[in-house]
Design an enzyme around this catalytic site. Sequence first.
Site, PDB file in Angstrom:
ATOM      1  CE1 TYR A  18      -3.643   2.553   0.511  1.00 11.09           C
ATOM      2  CE2 TYR A  18      -2.457   3.203   2.490  1.00 11.09           C
ATOM      3  CZ  TYR A  18      -3.449   3.426   1.551  1.00 11.09           C
ATOM      4  OH  TYR A  18      -4.249   4.536   1.661  1.00 11.09           O
ATOM      5  CD  GLU A  40      -8.714   7.119   4.544  1.00 15.15           C
ATOM      6  OE1 GLU A  40      -8.652   7.063   5.789  1.00 15.15           O
ATOM      7  OE2 GLU A  40      -7.729   6.887   3.820  1.00 15.15           O
ATOM      8  CD1 TRP A  48      -4.342   1.752   5.513  1.00 20.39           C
ATOM      9  CD2 TRP A  48      -6.474   2.403   5.582  1.00 20.39           C
ATOM     10  NE1 TRP A  48      -4.780   1.930   4.212  1.00 20.39           N
ATOM     11  CE2 TRP A  48      -6.089   2.329   4.233  1.00 20.39           C
ATOM     12  CE3 TRP A  48      -7.785   2.781   5.877  1.00 20.39           C
ATOM     13  CZ2 TRP A  48      -6.951   2.619   3.174  1.00 20.39           C
ATOM     14  CZ3 TRP A  48      -8.642   3.070   4.820  1.00 20.39           C
ATOM     15  CH2 TRP A  48      -8.222   2.987   3.490  1.00 20.39           C
TER      16      TRP A  48
END
Length: 182
Positions: A18, A40, A48
């Site tokens: 990522y 988000e 995350w």
Amino acid sequence: MDRIRCAWGDSAPEYVAYHDEEWGTPLHGDDALFERLCLEAFQSGLSWLTILRKRPAFRAAFAGFSIDAVAAFGPDDEARLLADAGIVRNRAKVAAAIGNARAAQRVPEGLSALLWSFAPPGPRPRPATLADVPATSPESTAMARELKRRGFVFVGPTTAYALMQATGMVDDHVASCCRATP
């Protein structure tokens, strides 16, 4: 050869990919930015990494984050989503994703143009360490305010700033990071 990354970028294999391939890379397109806005919001209060690991299931459950498809979701779809163990099953966040798709449909200039209008102009000082990376900015506060005015939910200044970082509106790779550009 080992690469020097932002400290969080080495903490899990998913983060390496990522960090190296997505985070901080400019992203455009209404559906692509809608996906990031939704993810988000789903991340709020969670790691995350949890969202990254569930992203394929999110994409399947939310019709690839097509704004028009998600905006057409009804009560049966909401029930399906709340029963899907592959995603975060939070009633308020699921409802927010559907409502935000409907709000995105009402943005005459398109979601991408709206969100990118808040990107700060010109270069700015690169953070030396993660401690120098802010959680919000005047631009993210303005973005969140405008999104809320337009009917979006789960879009506070911190979520807006995380979106800005993830989609390259701001570049918060630390100075020593292999992705930092001069």
